[in-house]
Structures are given as C-alpha cells and as structure tokens.
Write a protein that holds these residues in place. Structure first.
Motif, PDB file in Angstrom:
ATOM      1  N   ALA A  58       6.799  -1.482   5.855  1.00  0.00           N
ATOM      2  CA  ALA A  58       5.726  -0.286   5.372  1.00  0.00           C
ATOM      3  C   ALA A  58       4.954  -0.505   4.148  1.00  0.00           C
ATOM      4  O   ALA A  58       5.553  -0.842   3.294  1.00  0.00           O
ATOM      5  CB  ALA A  58       6.552   1.043   5.497  1.00  0.00           C
ATOM      6  N   GLY A  59       3.748  -0.476   4.370  1.00  0.00           N
ATOM      7  CA  GLY A  59       2.822  -0.597   3.150  1.00  0.00           C
ATOM      8  C   GLY A  59       1.772  -1.604   3.245  1.00  0.00           C
ATOM      9  O   GLY A  59       1.170  -2.228   2.655  1.00  0.00           O
ATOM     10  N   ASN A  82      -2.634  11.273  -2.222  1.00  0.00           N
ATOM     11  CA  ASN A  82      -3.502  12.565  -2.391  1.00  0.00           C
ATOM     12  C   ASN A  82      -2.395  13.532  -1.249  1.00  0.00           C
ATOM     13  O   ASN A  82      -3.088  14.053  -0.657  1.00  0.00           O
ATOM     14  CB  ASN A  82      -4.796  12.403  -1.653  1.00  0.00           C
ATOM     15  N   GLY A  83      -1.194  13.290  -1.289  1.00  0.00           N
ATOM     16  CA  GLY A  83      -0.423  14.094  -0.289  1.00  0.00           C
ATOM     17  C   GLY A  83      -0.386  13.692   0.901  1.00  0.00           C
ATOM     18  O   GLY A  83       0.184  14.484   1.747  1.00  0.00           O
ATOM     19  N   GLN A  84      -0.838  12.618   1.383  1.00  0.00           N
ATOM     20  CA  GLN A  84      -0.816  12.349   2.794  1.00  0.00           C
ATOM     21  C   GLN A  84       0.345  11.469   3.172  1.00  0.00           C
ATOM     22  O   GLN A  84       0.915  10.908   2.384  1.00  0.00           O
ATOM     23  CB  GLN A  84      -2.131  11.531   3.099  1.00  0.00           C
ATOM     24  N   SER A  85       0.728  11.055   4.470  1.00  0.00           N
ATOM     25  CA  SER A  85       1.590  10.357   4.828  1.00  0.00           C
ATOM     26  C   SER A  85       0.796   8.912   4.612  1.00  0.00           C
ATOM     27  O   SER A  85      -0.273   8.783   4.765  1.00  0.00           O
ATOM     28  CB  SER A  85       1.899  10.540   6.172  1.00  0.00           C
ATOM     29  N   LEU A  86       1.642   7.923   4.828  1.00  0.00           N
ATOM     30  CA  LEU A  86       1.187   6.444   4.620  1.00  0.00           C
ATOM     31  C   LEU A  86       0.251   6.187   5.995  1.00  0.00           C
ATOM     32  O   LEU A  86      -0.750   5.533   5.574  1.00  0.00           O
ATOM     33  CB  LEU A  86       2.257   5.523   4.655  1.00  0.00           C
ATOM     34  N   VAL A  87       0.625   6.694   7.091  1.00  0.00           N
ATOM     35  CA  VAL A  87      -0.298   6.430   8.300  1.00  0.00           C
ATOM     36  C   VAL A  87      -1.701   7.068   8.037  1.00  0.00           C
ATOM     37  O   VAL A  87      -2.801   6.524   8.415  1.00  0.00           O
ATOM     38  CB  VAL A  87       0.409   6.859   9.503  1.00  0.00           C
ATOM     39  N   GLU A  88      -1.619   8.263   7.623  1.00  0.00           N
ATOM     40  CA  GLU A  88      -2.887   9.229   7.327  1.00  0.00           C
ATOM     41  C   GLU A  88      -3.741   8.326   6.130  1.00  0.00           C
ATOM     42  O   GLU A  88      -4.939   8.322   6.162  1.00  0.00           O
ATOM     43  CB  GLU A  88      -2.540  10.559   6.822  1.00  0.00           C
ATOM     44  N   THR A  89      -3.011   8.006   5.134  1.00  0.00           N
ATOM     45  CA  THR A  89      -4.018   7.106   3.884  1.00  0.00           C
ATOM     46  C   THR A  89      -4.439   5.695   4.664  1.00  0.00           C
ATOM     47  O   THR A  89      -5.747   5.519   4.047  1.00  0.00           O
ATOM     48  CB  THR A  89      -2.984   6.946   2.770  1.00  0.00           C
ATOM     49  N   MET A 129       0.767  -1.036  -0.076  1.00  0.00           N
ATOM     50  CA  MET A 129       0.165   0.015  -0.198  1.00  0.00           C
ATOM     51  C   MET A 129       1.097   1.356   0.014  1.00  0.00           C
ATOM     52  O   MET A 129       1.851   1.281   0.404  1.00  0.00           O
ATOM     53  CB  MET A 129      -0.944   0.080   1.281  1.00  0.00           C
ATOM     54  N   THR A 130       0.628   2.289  -0.626  1.00  0.00           N
ATOM     55  CA  THR A 130       1.247   3.502  -0.712  1.00  0.00           C
ATOM     56  C   THR A 130       0.569   4.777  -0.316  1.00  0.00           C
ATOM     57  O   THR A 130      -0.772   4.647  -0.373  1.00  0.00           O
ATOM     58  CB  THR A 130       1.825   3.681  -2.292  1.00  0.00           C
ATOM     59  N   ALA A 131       1.041   5.667   0.137  1.00  0.00           N
ATOM     60  CA  ALA A 131       0.620   6.871   0.536  1.00  0.00           C
ATOM     61  C   ALA A 131      -0.129   7.673  -0.886  1.00  0.00           C
ATOM     62  O   ALA A 131       0.318   7.556  -1.824  1.00  0.00           O
ATOM     63  CB  ALA A 131       1.460   8.019   1.027  1.00  0.00           C
ATOM     64  N   VAL A 191      -7.486  -5.187  12.093  1.00  0.00           N
ATOM     65  CA  VAL A 191      -6.580  -4.822  11.053  1.00  0.00           C
ATOM     66  C   VAL A 191      -5.454  -3.922  11.428  1.00  0.00           C
ATOM     67  O   VAL A 191      -5.637  -3.216  12.338  1.00  0.00           O
ATOM     68  CB  VAL A 191      -7.472  -3.944  10.000  1.00  0.00           C
ATOM     69  N   LEU A 192      -4.189  -4.307  11.096  1.00  0.00           N
ATOM     70  CA  LEU A 192      -3.007  -3.795  11.382  1.00  0.00           C
ATOM     71  C   LEU A 192      -2.328  -3.250   9.810  1.00  0.00           C
ATOM     72  O   LEU A 192      -2.157  -4.081   9.030  1.00  0.00           O
ATOM     73  CB  LEU A 192      -1.902  -4.736  11.996  1.00  0.00           C
ATOM     74  N   GLY A 193      -2.127  -1.985  10.169  1.00  0.00           N
ATOM     75  CA  GLY A 193      -1.474  -1.267   8.869  1.00  0.00           C
ATOM     76  C   GLY A 193       0.027  -0.730   9.171  1.00  0.00           C
ATOM     77  O   GLY A 193       0.026   0.270   9.925  1.00  0.00           O
ATOM     78  N   VAL A 194       1.013  -1.466   8.800  1.00  0.00           N
ATOM     79  CA  VAL A 194       2.131  -1.021   8.947  1.00  0.00           C
ATOM     80  C   VAL A 194       2.751   0.192   8.187  1.00  0.00           C
ATOM     81  O   VAL A 194       2.450   0.305   6.912  1.00  0.00           O
ATOM     82  CB  VAL A 194       3.538  -2.264   8.480  1.00  0.00           C
ATOM     83  N   TYR A 195       3.138   1.247   8.750  1.00  0.00           N
ATOM     84  CA  TYR A 195       3.391   2.560   8.174  1.00  0.00           C
ATOM     85  C   TYR A 195       4.762   2.853   8.360  1.00  0.00           C
ATOM     86  O   TYR A 195       5.238   3.998   7.786  1.00  0.00           O
ATOM     87  CB  TYR A 195       2.548   3.610   8.633  1.00  0.00           C
ATOM     88  N   ASP A 196       5.650   2.041   9.074  1.00  0.00           N
ATOM     89  CA  ASP A 196       7.074   2.656   9.079  1.00  0.00           C
ATOM     90  C   ASP A 196       7.686   1.290   9.579  1.00  0.00           C
ATOM     91  O   ASP A 196       7.252   0.439  10.166  1.00  0.00           O
ATOM     92  CB  ASP A 196       7.023   3.642  10.090  1.00  0.00           C
TER      93      ASP A 196
END
Length: 167
Positions: A94-95, A32-39, A28-30, A70-75
């Motif tokens: 991440a992603g 609309n100009g958001q960070s990955l965690v925000e996305t 998964m990628t960031a 659900v667990l979303g790895v962002y870093d």
C-alpha cells in the motif's frame, strides 16, 4: 516530490517491454482526510491519468500495446514480476505506484488476501488492450511505438519521471 526508482526491461522475444523505464514510486500516503485510494485517484486525475478500474493484477504475463498504465496499490501487498518471464520480481505494498510504459510485461506472482490497486491510463490514449506473452509481433511492436509519451507524470506532474526519465 518523491523520486521514482527506474527499472529497465529488454525485449525477451515473448514480451516486447519498452525503451522507456518502468517507474516505481514508494510510500505514497493518504492526504486531506481522504483514503489512500481516493488520494491516488485524485492525483492521477489531476495529472491526466484518470483511474478506470480497481482490482488486482492478472496471474499471467501480459502487457498493453495501446496505452501506458499506472497502478496505485492502496491495500495489502504483492509480489509482481515486471518485464516478462525473464524480468524481475518486485515487492509492492500500500502506497506504492508503478508506471508501466506500453509493452511492459507484468504478472502477479503472489498477493495478500487484501491486495488491491487502482489503475489509470493517460487521458486521450484511447482504449487499452491486453496482450499475452508470445503476442510480441511486428504489428504489436508498431502499436507500442505509436503510443505517445504522456505530457504529465501520473504522480509528479510536469516535474516527474515521465517528463525527465521518458525523454
């Protein structure tokens, strides 16, 4: 839309796991100009799995008997063991997003210093609990069986894994 990898884990006597597969979305990628965690958090919110906390994964085997997660790895990156002590080591970075059905064991084996994720639960499921290895009792298995199948997949919405792989 990405197609998730599906992983199945059996009840090993200590961890009940689930008849539903664990879903693993990669890359998964960031947007609309958001960070990955925000996305990731916006995606989870849009699909009725609002994020409730950010952090890591406990370094002991545990599962939730009252909610899917659900667990979303962002870093960073980590090795997680899914399915309990007899389960499978999975490398995540991440992603990556993991959808854990209620009862599915998970544990951090190792992680980079910057490893971080965001976690959510389907809207309306109530509070999630933490059960440890060995808490596999009839009452716990009954709670797991009573957790309803979410109407939406946290990543793919109506078109995704929860709708098709959790039928």
């Amino acid at each position: 839309m990405k197609t998730p990898q599906t992983l199945y884990f059996r009840d090993d006597g200590n961890i009940p796991n689930s008849g539903y597969p664990t879903l693993l979305y990669r890359g998964m990628t960031a947007e609309n100009g958001q960070s990955l965690v925000e996305t990731l958090e916006a995606l989870f919110e849009q699909n009725d799995w609002p994020a409730q906390w950010r952090g890591g994964v406990f370094d002991y085997h545990h599962f939730h008997s009252t909610a899917h997660e659900v667990l979303g790895v962002y870093d960073g990156a980590a090795t997680l063991r899914l399915g309990g002590e007899q389960g499978e080591n999975i490398e995540v970075s991440a992603g990556d997003v993991i959808v854990l059905p209620a009862g599915t064991g998970h544990c951090r084996i190792s992680a980079s210093n910057d490893f971080a994720l965001t976690a959510g639960y389907p809207r309306g499921e109530g509070d999630w609990d933490i059960c440890r290895s060995g808490d596999n009792t009839p009452a716990v298995r009954q709670r797991i069986a009573s957790v309803s199948r979410p109407s939406l997949d946290p990543v793919a919405g109506e078109a995704g894994g929860v709708a098709s792989d959790w039928s």
